[in-house]
Motif scaffolding. Sequence first.
Motif, PDB file in Angstrom:
ATOM      1  N   PHE A   1       5.214   0.547   1.909  1.00 58.81           N
ATOM      2  CA  PHE A   1       4.213   0.594   0.846  1.00 58.81           C
ATOM      3  C   PHE A   1       4.078   2.014   0.289  1.00 58.81           C
ATOM      4  O   PHE A   1       3.874   2.194  -0.915  1.00 58.81           O
ATOM      5  CB  PHE A   1       2.867   0.052   1.335  1.00 58.81           C
ATOM      6  N   VAL A   2       4.226   3.007   1.159  1.00 59.13           N
ATOM      7  CA  VAL A   2       4.235   4.394   0.670  1.00 59.13           C
ATOM      8  C   VAL A   2       5.422   4.592  -0.270  1.00 59.13           C
ATOM      9  O   VAL A   2       5.311   5.241  -1.303  1.00 59.13           O
ATOM     10  CB  VAL A   2       4.277   5.396   1.853  1.00 59.13           C
TER      11      VAL A   2
ATOM     12  N   LEU B   1       6.740   2.437  -2.190  1.00 61.87           N
ATOM     13  CA  LEU B   1       6.508   1.818  -3.503  1.00 61.87           C
ATOM     14  C   LEU B   1       5.708   2.730  -4.420  1.00 61.87           C
ATOM     15  O   LEU B   1       5.796   2.631  -5.636  1.00 61.87           O
ATOM     16  CB  LEU B   1       5.753   0.490  -3.340  1.00 61.87           C
ATOM     17  N   ILE B   2       4.933   3.633  -3.812  1.00 60.49           N
ATOM     18  CA  ILE B   2       4.059   4.509  -4.587  1.00 60.49           C
ATOM     19  C   ILE B   2       4.716   5.850  -4.897  1.00 60.49           C
ATOM     20  O   ILE B   2       4.642   6.335  -6.021  1.00 60.49           O
ATOM     21  CB  ILE B   2       2.733   4.740  -3.819  1.00 60.49           C
ATOM     22  N   LEU B   3       5.361   6.440  -3.885  1.00 60.80           N
ATOM     23  CA  LEU B   3       5.943   7.772  -4.056  1.00 60.80           C
ATOM     24  C   LEU B   3       7.323   7.711  -4.708  1.00 60.80           C
ATOM     25  O   LEU B   3       8.205   7.018  -4.210  1.00 60.80           O
ATOM     26  CB  LEU B   3       6.085   8.469  -2.699  1.00 60.80           C
TER      27      LEU B   3
END
Length: 127
Positions: free
Chosen positions: A24-25, A27-29
């Motif tokens: 999930f990190v 997907l953001i970074l």
Amino acid sequence: MSIPPRPIRPLWVIVGFVLSGLGFVGLILPGFPGTVWFVLAAAAFARGDPRWEAWLLSRPVVGQLVDDYRSGRGMPLRAKWFACVCIVLAVGLSLGRIPVLVGQVAWMMLGVLGVVYIVWRVPTKRG
């Protein structure tokens, strides 16, 4: 994949959650891949508790990423380009922080192997 003995299963679930968190990190970074973590998380959940694997695969974006990998459809061309550029940037920007030449050469070779793997071994998803 065989299911491990009952006492080990909770450890696989914990590993699955840690890997999901990294995914999930990712997907953001920008520059931090998420797909690989989700694929590994799905495998960990499958060994620990198939209900958690089903939960992960039911997530809108994640399920499609893992399904594409498992079915051999690969990555979209744009994602392959992005992954290769990120590898080149990561290696290039961190190379000067490695104090010994042998380490620098090893780091560069690892980056080259990553790009070669993505370009020639990962299928390009069409459509």
